[in-house]
Design a protein around this motif. Structure first.
Motif, PDB file in Angstrom:
ATOM      1  N   GLY A 157      30.471  34.497 -18.865  1.00 46.24           N
ATOM      2  CA  GLY A 157      31.003  35.767 -19.343  1.00 46.24           C
ATOM      3  C   GLY A 157      31.464  36.590 -18.164  1.00 46.24           C
ATOM      4  N   PRO A 158      32.047  37.765 -18.423  1.00 46.23           N
ATOM      5  CA  PRO A 158      32.555  38.597 -17.330  1.00 46.23           C
ATOM      6  C   PRO A 158      31.443  38.998 -16.355  1.00 46.23           C
ATOM      7  N   HIS A 159      31.680  38.782 -15.091  1.00 50.29           N
ATOM      8  CA  HIS A 159      30.763  39.217 -14.038  1.00 50.29           C
ATOM      9  C   HIS A 159      31.437  38.965 -12.692  1.00 50.29           C
ATOM     10  N   LEU A 160      30.860  39.542 -11.648  1.00 47.55           N
ATOM     11  CA  LEU A 160      31.343  39.293 -10.296  1.00 47.55           C
ATOM     12  C   LEU A 160      30.324  38.452  -9.549  1.00 47.55           C
ATOM     13  N   HIS A 161      30.797  37.390  -8.910  1.00 41.57           N
ATOM     14  CA  HIS A 161      29.960  36.605  -8.004  1.00 41.57           C
ATOM     15  C   HIS A 161      30.388  36.949  -6.582  1.00 41.57           C
ATOM     16  N   TRP A 162      29.395  37.277  -5.738  1.00 40.64           N
ATOM     17  CA  TRP A 162      29.661  37.620  -4.338  1.00 40.64           C
ATOM     18  C   TRP A 162      28.806  36.750  -3.437  1.00 40.64           C
ATOM     19  N   SER A 163      29.464  35.959  -2.596  1.00 40.21           N
ATOM     20  CA  SER A 163      28.778  35.151  -1.591  1.00 40.21           C
ATOM     21  C   SER A 163      29.060  35.722  -0.212  1.00 40.21           C
ATOM     22  N   VAL A 164      28.070  35.617   0.675  1.00 39.41           N
ATOM     23  CA  VAL A 164      28.220  36.056   2.061  1.00 39.41           C
ATOM     24  C   VAL A 164      27.848  34.903   2.977  1.00 39.41           C
ATOM     25  N   SER A 165      28.682  34.661   3.974  1.00 44.00           N
ATOM     26  CA  SER A 165      28.423  33.603   4.943  1.00 44.00           C
ATOM     27  C   SER A 165      28.324  34.204   6.338  1.00 44.00           C
ATOM     28  N   LEU A 166      27.303  33.769   7.078  1.00 42.87           N
ATOM     29  CA  LEU A 166      27.115  34.146   8.481  1.00 42.87           C
ATOM     30  C   LEU A 166      26.970  32.867   9.287  1.00 42.87           C
ATOM     31  N   ASN A 167      27.700  32.732  10.375  1.00 43.50           N
ATOM     32  CA  ASN A 167      27.717  31.517  11.201  1.00 43.50           C
ATOM     33  C   ASN A 167      27.703  30.249  10.345  1.00 43.50           C
ATOM     34  N   GLY A 168      28.525  30.255   9.288  1.00 39.41           N
ATOM     35  CA  GLY A 168      28.693  29.078   8.433  1.00 39.41           C
ATOM     36  C   GLY A 168      27.612  28.859   7.392  1.00 39.41           C
ATOM     37  N   ALA A 169      26.618  29.740   7.309  1.00 41.06           N
ATOM     38  CA  ALA A 169      25.504  29.582   6.362  1.00 41.06           C
ATOM     39  C   ALA A 169      25.609  30.626   5.266  1.00 41.06           C
ATOM     40  N   ARG A 170      25.497  30.185   3.996  1.00 38.67           N
ATOM     41  CA  ARG A 170      25.447  31.132   2.892  1.00 38.67           C
ATOM     42  C   ARG A 170      24.079  31.804   2.915  1.00 38.67           C
ATOM     43  N   VAL A 171      24.097  33.148   2.924  1.00 43.85           N
ATOM     44  CA  VAL A 171      22.865  33.918   3.034  1.00 43.85           C
ATOM     45  C   VAL A 171      22.768  34.913   1.880  1.00 43.85           C
ATOM     46  N   ASP A 172      21.581  35.482   1.716  1.00 40.23           N
ATOM     47  CA  ASP A 172      21.310  36.399   0.620  1.00 40.23           C
ATOM     48  C   ASP A 172      22.103  37.698   0.810  1.00 40.23           C
ATOM     49  N   PRO A 173      23.045  38.008  -0.090  1.00 43.83           N
ATOM     50  CA  PRO A 173      23.797  39.256   0.054  1.00 43.83           C
ATOM     51  C   PRO A 173      22.907  40.496   0.049  1.00 43.83           C
ATOM     52  N   SER A 174      21.768  40.434  -0.663  1.00 43.22           N
ATOM     53  CA  SER A 174      20.856  41.584  -0.674  1.00 43.22           C
ATOM     54  C   SER A 174      20.321  41.861   0.725  1.00 43.22           C
ATOM     55  N   ALA A 175      20.039  40.792   1.479  1.00 42.23           N
ATOM     56  CA  ALA A 175      19.561  40.958   2.852  1.00 42.23           C
ATOM     57  C   ALA A 175      20.650  41.545   3.729  1.00 42.23           C
ATOM     58  N   VAL A 176      21.894  41.148   3.487  1.00 41.58           N
ATOM     59  CA  VAL A 176      23.012  41.677   4.274  1.00 41.58           C
ATOM     60  C   VAL A 176      23.242  43.150   3.934  1.00 41.58           C
ATOM     61  N   LEU A 177      23.120  43.504   2.663  1.00 39.98           N
ATOM     62  CA  LEU A 177      23.302  44.900   2.259  1.00 39.98           C
ATOM     63  C   LEU A 177      22.294  45.828   2.940  1.00 39.98           C
ATOM     64  N   ALA A 178      21.122  45.288   3.234  1.00 37.03           N
ATOM     65  CA  ALA A 178      20.063  46.105   3.846  1.00 37.03           C
ATOM     66  C   ALA A 178      20.270  46.334   5.338  1.00 37.03           C
TER      67      ALA A 178
END
Length: 276
Positions: free
Chosen positions: A243-264
């Motif tokens: 269904g409608p939603h946004l998926h957001w991925s964050v990558s650091l030095n080639g590794a997918r990491v927790d966006p919540s940790a990045v937001l902090a």
């Protein structure tokens, strides 16, 4: 480790850093303080984001499948003196999520396999980008307004079949909700993908990459420079979505990491309440 006398001062500062051991969970982010002398850093053979303000630091992303135990950040000074900064990766148990999807989005038809393989290789190249860091990217902002509906790291069971863990954060929002860039950057890709639907990759510099997907509309194109908070598209349900939603991925030095940790990261602390 031995250093030439001309490099002793810088090397001595670096060695002091090695005495501190940092700990980070799988899929997490660790900010490791650095002296001014450090000009580059690598982790697992990949260049790492270095910020200079408010204080010099390496912002290291740890992949979900990282081995538990000791890891090493290798830093180098302007005089080319190198040292190792140890940090520890600890385990984190992520919950299981079960979803029922259109079967072709779980077991694609044979005629789509070549496309999916090409897109997988292309996305790896996008996540592995390392460009100049033109602006301090933190604190980042969540790309769409709405409640978080799926967290990072969920062990996914799709139509009863185990699949890769959830590599991003999902925001529940209706179709047409504005999607904005989490930080300033350059559009590295904007277009349709088999699983992701309409997707956008934003290169924020220094190996920090954002990917937003399942969009109903794209408002940017490859090569566009974008500001933090600038609208880049609209929420939708394209690709592998229930269904409608946004998926957001964050990558650091080639590794997918927790966006919540990045937001902090580097977020100002709330002001203390005055005492009565």
């Amino acid at each position: 480790m031995r250093f030439e006398h001309t490099r002793f001062a810088a090397a001595a500062v670096l060695v002091l850093l090695a005495a501190t051991t940092h700990a980070v969970v799988r899929g997490g982010v660790e900010v490791i303080p650095l002296p001014d002398a450090v000009v580059s850093a690598t982790y697992e053979g990949r260049r790492v984001l270095i910020v200079k303000h408010p204080k010099p630091a390496a912002v290291v992303g740890v992949p979900l499948d990282a081995e538990i135990g000791k890891h090493t950040l290798i830093v180098e000074s302007a005089e080319r003196a190198q040292t190792e900064i140890p940090f520890k990766v600890v385990d984190k148990k992520y919950p299981v999520q079960r979803l029922t999807l259109n079967e072709k989005m779980v077991n694609p038809p044979p005629e789509e396999l070549a496309r999916i393989e090409q897109e997988t290789l292309m996305q790896k190249e996008l996540y592995d980008r390392f460009s100049a860091l033109d602006a301090f990217p933190f604190p980042m902002q969540i790309p769409a307004a709405g409640p978080v509906s799926s967290n990072f790291g969920l062990r996914r069971i799709l139509n009863g079949q185990p699949r890769n863990p959830h590599a991003g954060l999902d925001v529940a929002a209706p179709t047409g909700t504005p999607v904005v860039s989490p930080a300033a950057g350059t559009i590295a890709f904007a277009g349709p993908l088999y699983y992701n639907g309409n997707a956008i990759f934003v290169d924020h510099g220094g190996g920090l990459i954002s990917m937003v997907c399942h969009l109903s509309r794209l408002d940017v194109q490859h090569g566009d420079a974008v500001r933090k908070g600038q609208r880049i598209g609209l929420v939708g349900a394209t690709g592998r979505a229930t269904g409608p939603h946004l998926h957001w991925s964050v990558s650091l030095n080639g590794a997918r990491v927790d966006p919540s940790a990045v937001l902090a990261l580097y977020r100002p602390k709330p002001a203390a309440k005055p005492t009565q």
